[in-house]
Scaffold this motif. Structure first.
Motif, PDB file in Angstrom:
ATOM      1  N   LYS A 161      -1.520 -45.982 -19.868  1.00 57.97           N
ATOM      2  CA  LYS A 161      -0.668 -46.370 -18.749  1.00 57.97           C
ATOM      3  C   LYS A 161      -0.985 -45.531 -17.507  1.00 57.97           C
ATOM      4  O   LYS A 161      -0.975 -46.038 -16.387  1.00 57.97           O
ATOM      5  CB  LYS A 161       0.804 -46.228 -19.123  1.00 57.97           C
ATOM      6  N   ARG A 162      -1.258 -44.260 -17.714  1.00 58.78           N
ATOM      7  CA  ARG A 162      -1.607 -43.389 -16.585  1.00 58.78           C
ATOM      8  C   ARG A 162      -2.857 -43.903 -15.886  1.00 58.78           C
ATOM      9  O   ARG A 162      -2.922 -44.004 -14.659  1.00 58.78           O
ATOM     10  CB  ARG A 162      -1.822 -41.953 -17.065  1.00 58.78           C
ATOM     11  N   VAL A 213      -2.167 -47.072 -13.922  1.00 53.33           N
ATOM     12  CA  VAL A 213      -1.489 -46.791 -12.651  1.00 53.33           C
ATOM     13  C   VAL A 213      -2.482 -46.265 -11.622  1.00 53.33           C
ATOM     14  O   VAL A 213      -2.470 -46.686 -10.461  1.00 53.33           O
ATOM     15  CB  VAL A 213      -0.342 -45.781 -12.864  1.00 53.33           C
ATOM     16  N   ALA A 216       3.184 -50.494  -9.516  1.00 51.91           N
ATOM     17  CA  ALA A 216       3.706 -50.804 -10.855  1.00 51.91           C
ATOM     18  C   ALA A 216       3.372 -52.237 -11.245  1.00 51.91           C
ATOM     19  O   ALA A 216       2.951 -52.497 -12.384  1.00 51.91           O
ATOM     20  CB  ALA A 216       5.213 -50.581 -10.885  1.00 51.91           C
ATOM     21  N   ALA A 257      -0.327 -52.587 -12.045  1.00 49.21           N
ATOM     22  CA  ALA A 257      -0.667 -51.890 -13.293  1.00 49.21           C
ATOM     23  C   ALA A 257       0.014 -52.504 -14.506  1.00 49.21           C
ATOM     24  O   ALA A 257      -0.265 -52.117 -15.640  1.00 49.21           O
ATOM     25  CB  ALA A 257      -0.276 -50.416 -13.174  1.00 49.21           C
ATOM     26  N   VAL A 312       5.881 -45.387 -13.643  1.00 41.74           N
ATOM     27  CA  VAL A 312       5.112 -44.769 -12.568  1.00 41.74           C
ATOM     28  C   VAL A 312       5.747 -43.446 -12.163  1.00 41.74           C
ATOM     29  O   VAL A 312       5.062 -42.415 -12.031  1.00 41.74           O
ATOM     30  CB  VAL A 312       5.015 -45.707 -11.348  1.00 41.74           C
ATOM     31  N   ILE A 344       0.898 -39.744  -6.579  1.00 39.47           N
ATOM     32  CA  ILE A 344      -0.038 -40.754  -7.095  1.00 39.47           C
ATOM     33  C   ILE A 344      -1.331 -40.702  -6.293  1.00 39.47           C
ATOM     34  O   ILE A 344      -2.436 -40.688  -6.855  1.00 39.47           O
ATOM     35  CB  ILE A 344       0.570 -42.170  -7.006  1.00 39.47           C
TER      36      ILE A 344
END
Length: 205
Positions: free
Chosen positions: A16-17, A20, A42, A45, A52, A62
């Motif tokens: 997930k990282r 993003v 979000a 991704a 996030v 970010i």
């Protein structure tokens, strides 16, 4: 660590990282920093907005993580150039010119370097953040400038500013004036690097 923090940390998957960061990079380049929202990141991704925030905290973090991810790939080339082309005792002009040529050859054609330049141009106002990955390459060079000043090879009480002047006279001038990917451009790039080194030495020695 609170129970809530433990739950959030367990939910921070590398997949997930990465998703993003990929989404944020694409949006920052396409729409710019100001027009890119956390909601848009979000959505692109395919994660929740909460995810996030759990991973990064806010949009500026970010952005910093995106730039740091690209910068990490360039740091090794600059570190090698500093260590191998600017050792103690080497003739200053020869060392600085070899350093400039090596960094230019290693980074100018790199898609990562192009990304770094683009992201730097679309991001929030530049800030010097000591110890950050984004500044690590410059800090290596600043430390070498400081050692030159201590040895009397250059005259300055501000090694950071001296490093910035060198970078502006060589790498930035070459990139702002030429497209290194064009045929025959490297001869002109080298002329700019030589002129930049000589101009720097006239100012600082």
């Amino acid at each position: 660590m609170t129970a809530v923090e433990q739950v959030r940390r367990r939910g921070r998957s590398p997949h997930k990282r990465a998703a993003v960061l990929d989404a944020a990079q694409a949006l920052f380049l396409a729409d710019g920093y100001e027009r890119t929202s956390v909601d848009a990141i979000a959505a692109r991704a395919d994660v929740s907005k909460r995810t996030v925030y759990d991973h990064f905290g806010d949009k500026e973090r970010i952005y910093s993580a995106v730039v740091d991810r690209v910068t990490e790939k360039l740091l090794a080339a600059v570190r090698a150039a500093v260590e191998e082309e600017l050792p103690e005792g080497r003739d200053l002009r020869a060392g600085l010119l070899a350093f400039a040529r090596r960094v230019a050859t290693a980074t100018f054609p790199s898609s990562d370097y192009v990304l770094f330049r683009k992201l730097s141009n679309v991001g929030p106002a530049k800030r010097r953040v000591p110890g950050s990955v984004r500044n690590a390459s410059k800090e290596l060079f600043v430390r070498r400038m400081a050692s030159f000043a201590e040895a009397g090879a250059i005259t300055t009480d501000n090694p950071w500013r001296a490093a910035e002047h060198f970078i502006a006279l060589t790498f930035l001038l070459a990139l702002d004036t030429l497209d290194p990917t064009e045929q025959g451009a490297w001869d002109e790039v080298d002329e700019i690097l030589v002129d930049g080194v000589d101009t720097f030495l006239r100012a600082y020695t």
